[in-house]
Scaffold this motif. Structure first.
Motif: not given
Lengths: 182, 402
Positions: B64, B66, B97-99, B105-107, B109, B127
């Protein structure tokens, strides 16, 4: 000298000239960076590839306004533009999901579409040479995979062309209203 | 005289060029799914292997990196040559995943897993900034990834939005020839005539016999419906058909039953009582026909469906009204006509909890893998056998507190 300045001022006051100058200015602004990308890249990110016809019509309108106006009056009179606009709007509405049929799907491996275009050119090609040339250009670019898309419709027209056509039809409607009320 | 014919002659030349440039695709009429025959030796062996696996269930969490994670996809990495039978299975999972979902800010993974080893630390796959730089387009956010494997190559399809919300999405394609260590510059798929708006991807595709790929996608702008894309081996879209429904539907999960016949389970995004919607093709994806909805409640949430090696269909979904706090497995032995609830994988009494967006896979040894969103905080992986599915009882994965 004064005479030249007056001539230049008169030219700038001329609507078509002014709009072309503004367009040149806008083209310059497109090179400005915004958020790490040029403004042009932002616009392209939204519009994607434009159809060859859009570029050709733009440059003819920009470079040869007289020729453009004459061509439009002969090959694309108001009624034909209106019919074209209604067809394109219907195409987009159906392609975006209103109804069970997706006309855009027929632009992939477009045997039927090519046949229809060939028949149209056989019937109307000689009397509408400008439109025939635009179709020939679209097919040639399609043949060399000139755009990212493999759908023939993307080579024939695009939403920008449709919007400009819509503006042209709207102006035609307004001018007819004013001329009839006068 | 010549000048009058000149445009027509040019058109005729362009017509020839158009045909030449799209040869032989313009003549192609029939397609067939690459669905191995039931008496194929490899399939017989795989079926036997899957049937021999003892009843087994285990689970683990993926790394995990993020605070928020969602929409996992899973594929089995296939080497260029057929692996030895006792070689470990290698899986690759990807998710965004991101905030929070939709944030800048989601990238994307990725993490990989092989038999007997834990999930490896998550690596950044894509990204938003890198995709924007590589594609030279404004990218506002990244969304669902989808991994598809073939021998020696991995394909990644992922959703991106340049302007607006998810309805303004487009699909991008990238590929890797080193098992996912590096990915090529993404290319955008052109799937819609109106500024290429609103095509999203979620569930895996189906191979055709000629090496091309059928990809189930969905459309969200103005109307919500499933679609079927036909892609060449190098990722060009050369065909499209619509899965029309009177209700709003999303995220088709497609399983081929034979060379021409495939079924699709769709998420029900319509109003009122929601159930898994159903569509079928009998001409290898050229046309899709709506069938009656299955008697499986669907709270407007994603479903995954695969064909198991024993010929049955397995679906993972949230078959409860309103919420996503129970993830279950359902099985059909009659090609999707009727379904029985086989197992509950995870559930919570708290309606706000979410065990959703499942992705299913049966590996070459017959083990079944399920990855899903765990409370939007992470991705969970469950491994089980067909024998476990056949046993009664509902061992529920304990919900581990953070």
């Amino acid at each position: 000298m004064n005479h030249r300045i007056t001539m230049l001022r008169n030219r700038l006051a001329d609507g078509p000239v002014r709009s072309r100058l503004l367009l040149l200015l806008a083209a310059g602004l497109m090179l400005l960076p915004v958020g790490g990308l040029s403004l042009w890249r932002h616009v392209y990110g939204f519009t994607g590839d434009l159809a060859p016809a859009t570029w050709v019509l733009f440059f003819v309108w920009f470079g040869f306004p007289g020729v453009f106006q004459q061509w439009v009056s002969i090959e694309l009179p108001f009624r034909r533009r209106l019919l074209l606009l209604v067809s394109l709007v219907l195409f987009y509405v159906l392609a975006l999901g209103s109804g069970p049929v997706d006309p855009y799907a027929y632009g992939f491996q477009p045997r039927l579409l090519l046949l229809i275009l060939a028949l149209w050119v056989m019937l109307r090609g000689r009397v509408l040479p400008g439109l025939t040339l635009l179709l020939a250009l679209a097919l040639a670019v399609f043949g060399i995979h000139g755009l990212t898309s493999d759908n023939l419709f993307d080579y024939l027209f695009d939403p920008v062309l449709t919007i400009v056509l819509g503006i042209s039809v709207f102006r035609g409607v307004m001018s007819r209203r004013f001329s009839s009320s006068a | 005289m010549l000048s009058r014919w000149f445009p027509t002659v040019l058109f005729a030349g362009a017509l020839v060029l158009a045909f030449a440039g799209h040869w032989p695709g313009l003549l192609r009429t029939e397609q067939a799914f690459d669905s191995p025959a039931a008496d194929d030796a490899t399939i017989r062996q795989a079926r036997q292997q899957a049937a021999n696996l003892p009843a087994h269930f285990s689970w683990s969490d993926l790394p995990r990196p993020t605070p928020s994670a969602h929409a996992a996809t899973l594929t089995e990495v296939l080497p260029m040559t057929t692996p030895e039978n006792d070689a470990p299975v290698q899986l690759l999972a990807a998710w965004f995943g991101g905030s929070r979902e939709g944030a800048g800010d989601v990238s994307l993974y990725q993490s990989d897993w092989s038999t007997g080893s834990p999930w490896q630390p998550a690596g950044v796959m894509m990204t938003r900034e890198a995709v924007q730089r590589q594609m030279g387009r404004n990218i506002r956010k990244l969304g669902n990834p989808l991994l598809i494997a073939e021998p020696g190559r991995l394909q990644l399809y992922f959703v991106s939005v340049s302007y607006g919300g998810w309805a303004g999405s487009a699909i991008n394609r990238s590929q890797s020839s080193d098992g996912g260590r590096s990915w090529s510059t993404p290319q955008r798929l052109i799937t819609s005539p109106f500024f290429n708006l609103s095509t999203l991807v979620r569930n895996p595709g189906v191979w055709y016999t000629d090496g091309s790929l059928g990809l189930p996608v969905y459309h969200e702008f103005i109307n919500k419906h499933g679609e079927w894309l036909h892609l060449t081996p190098d990722g060009r879209v050369v065909g499209k058909s619509r899965m029309s429904m009177p209700r709003a539907t999303l995220q088709p999960a497609v399983v081929p039953l034979d060379r021409d016949h495939a079924v699709a389970a769709l998420r029900d995004a319509g109003p009122g009582e929601n159930r898994i919607q159903w569509s079928e093709t009998r001409d290898a994806g050229q046309t899709w026909v709506q069938k009656s909805a299955r008697e499986i409640p669907n709270p407007n949430s994603a479903a995954a469906m695969i064909g198991l090696q024993d010929g049955s269909l397995l679906m993972a979904c949230n078959p409860i009204a309103g919420n996503r706090n129970r993830l279950s497995l359902l099985r059909s032995t009659d090609r999707g006509e009727t379904w029985s609830l086989t197992r509950v994988v995870e559930e919570s009494p708290d309606d706000r909890d979410e065990f959703s967006y499942p992705s299913l896979l049966q590996d070459r040894h017959g083990a079944i893998h399920l990855v899903y969103t765990w409370k939007r905080q992470g991705i969970r992986h469950a491994v089980f056998s067909q024998a476990w599915l056949n046993n009664p009882g509902n061992p529920i994965v304990p919900a581990v507190p953070q």
